[in-house]
Scaffold this motif. Structure first.
Motif, PDB file in Angstrom:
ATOM      1  N   GLU A  16       0.824  -1.217   0.000  1.00  0.00           N
ATOM      2  CA  GLU A  16       0.000   0.000   0.000  1.00  0.00           C
ATOM      3  C   GLU A  16       0.855   1.263   0.000  1.00  0.00           C
ATOM      4  OE1 GLU A  16      -0.102  -2.369   2.280  1.00  0.00           O
ATOM      5  OE2 GLU A  16      -0.086  -1.555   4.328  1.00  0.00           O
ATOM      6  N   PHE A  17       2.033   1.214   0.690  1.00  0.00           N
ATOM      7  CA  PHE A  17       2.926   2.370   0.668  1.00  0.00           C
ATOM      8  C   PHE A  17       3.597   2.496  -0.703  1.00  0.00           C
ATOM      9  CE2 PHE A  17       3.822   1.926   5.532  1.00  0.00           C
ATOM     10  CZ  PHE A  17       2.513   2.320   5.787  1.00  0.00           C
ATOM     11  N   ARG A  43       0.141   7.741   3.612  1.00  0.00           N
ATOM     12  CA  ARG A  43       0.921   6.636   3.035  1.00  0.00           C
ATOM     13  C   ARG A  43       2.152   7.158   2.293  1.00  0.00           C
ATOM     14  NH1 ARG A  43      -3.593   2.369   0.657  1.00  0.00           N
ATOM     15  NH2 ARG A  43      -4.403   1.719   2.686  1.00  0.00           N
TER      16      ARG A  43
END
Lengths: 207, 267
Positions: A144-145, A176
């Motif tokens: 997700e990052f 993020r």
């Protein structure tokens, strides 16, 4: 403006089942989709598969696109395809990234670098080192990052567009991206000696 | 001195957002004040900037191939052009329309033929029993329809002559048959029968009765018979479904023709 109008017209035609119109959209966006997929997945073959899946899925769900940025909507489908690919990869353990001895000649960006006639050999080598370090660190980020960093920092999306692409609020994207940058900074520290002085991070110069 | 890894997440997020120009004016002013006083914070901001710049320098990749879709990829067959199929359907519908139209026309004529036959058959029957004038009239109608206009005058002449004949038959001869000249339609040219001059004034009542009977027979012959009416009704009933089918096929051919023209138009 003309390009936007043209894109809208192609979208209308594609929604009516005109595959040729959709393929013109594919040609316009395939490079961006492939780049995002490659940066997320880190593998040319997997990125090509994900890009192809993304375009097929986009065509089948064209009726779900109700205005807004087509690029962001398409990228959302592409990131979902990448998530699917990453899930499949988790179920099928691969070699550890640390053990991989990558051959630069097999990588498409290496080919592009070699094709750049303006770059001198020394500078080219430095850029190659930096790129490799960044790509390695990107791969080590949680998915997700990584996706947030790729969309905002690599592809240049603003927060709103990236939020549309990953289907999360802008605040989530902002958080993020910040955490991805901080983690990348920590990761790049180990490459300090390899990085060019102009790009060497402060930790390596400070006592 | 602050290090990036030592900073709380909200501060890192503020620094990161500042690099992207995503802070409002108040947040921006607060950060500027903190940066003036905190060298470690400035260092952390610079580290984030370098990471961001490094990611932005990653080269754009060229797609290894085109990702354009084929009909098989999206699970559908290539759309066949509709024009040839529509053209064939239009031709078939037009052919069917022409056939039913011809059949309909033939059926109407066929239905009319027995009526004419029935009309002529009673006329012959009447001719055997009725006075010669009525028989002559029916024969004239059947033989020369084009001479329908002069027929009434000829009928009158014939009626007068039949009165004369009736008188003469009452005296001596059997009931005369129709004059051959009348049968041939030459009523006007037929020579008047020679009657005895002495017998003319006497039998007026008998002649009048005979004339009335002949008029009645003529009226009966002209009036359509119940059988004929039934035949006409029947022909109407049998023709109606065919006519409806003809009309439906005509409309179908027309509609398909319009669709064919539209399909032929380039998009």
């Amino acid at each position: 403006m003309a390009r936007m109008l043209d894109e809208q017209r192609l979208l209308q035609d594609a929604r009516r089942g005109d595959l040729e119109a959709f393929n013109r959209l594919v040609l316009a966006h395939q490079s961006a989709v492939y780049n995002v997929a490659y940066r997320i997945l880190g593998d040319p073959a997997a990125a090509a598969d994900a890009a192809q899946e993304a375009f097929i899925s986009a065509y089948r769900h064209l009726k779900d696109h109700r205005g807004g940025s087509f690029r962001a909507w398409l990228m959302r489908i592409a990131t979902n395809a990448c998530y699917d690919s990453l899930r499949r990869e988790k179920r099928r353990p691969a070699e550890s990234l640390d053990d991989v001895d990558e051959d630069d000649a097999d990588r498409p960006d290496a080919w592009e670098r070699l094709a750049d006639p303006q770059a001198g050999p020394e500078r080219e080598a430095l850029r190659a080192e930096l790129n490799r370090a960044l790509e390695d660190c990107l791969r080590r980020l949680p998915a997700e990052f990584r996706i947030a960093a790729v969309l905002v920092d690599v592809e240049g999306y603003d927060y709103q567009e990236a939020a549309t692409a990953i289907g999360k609020p802008v605040g989530t994207v902002k958080s993020r991206v910040a955490r991805a940058r901080a983690r990348l900074r920590d990761c790049l520290r180990q490459y300090g000696e390899l990085l060019p002085s102009s790009l060497r991070l402060s930790d390596e110069t400070s006592p | 001195m602050s290090r990036l890894s030592d900073l709380p997440p909200d501060v890192i997020e503020t620094l990161s957002a500042a690099l992207d120009g995503a802070l409002n004016s108040k947040e921006q002013a607060g950060l500027q004040a903190r940066l003036r006083d905190d060298e470690g914070l400035r260092l952390a901001l610079e580290e984030l900037r370098q990471v961001r710049a490094g990611l932005g320098m990653l080269p754009r990749l060229r797609a290894p191939r085109n990702f354009t879709l084929t009909p098989e990829m999206v699970g559908r067959r290539a759309a066949r052009p509709a024009y040839p199929r529509l053209r064939l359907a239009t031709a078939l519908a037009a052919l069917a329309f022409a056939l039913t139209f011809g059949l309909d026309t033939f059926a109407l004529r066929f239905a009319a033929m027995p009526t004419a036959l029935q009309a002529s058959a009673p006329a012959e029957g009447i001719g055997a029993e009725a006075p010669p004038a009525a028989a002559a009239e029916m024969m004239l109608e059947a033989a020369a329809p084009a001479e329908a206009t002069p027929a009434p005058s000829a009928a009158n002449d014939a009626a007068e002559r039949s009165a004369v004949d009736a008188f003469s038959s009452a005296t001596a001869t059997p009931l005369p048959t129709v004059d051959p000249a009348l049968k041939a339609g030459n009523v006007g040219e037929a020579p008047a029968p020679e009657a005895p001059a002495a017998a003319l004034p006497a039998p007026t009542q008998a002649a009048e009765l005979e004339a009335q009977e002949s008029d009645q027979a003529l009226a009966d012959a002209l009036e359509p018979l119940p059988q004929e009416q039934a035949a006409r009704r029947e022909s109407r009933w049998t023709a109606r479904p065919l006519q409806m089918m003809t009309a439906a096929l005509g409309l179908l051919a027309l509609g398909l023709g319009v669709l064919t023209l539209r399909a032929r138009r380039p998009t």
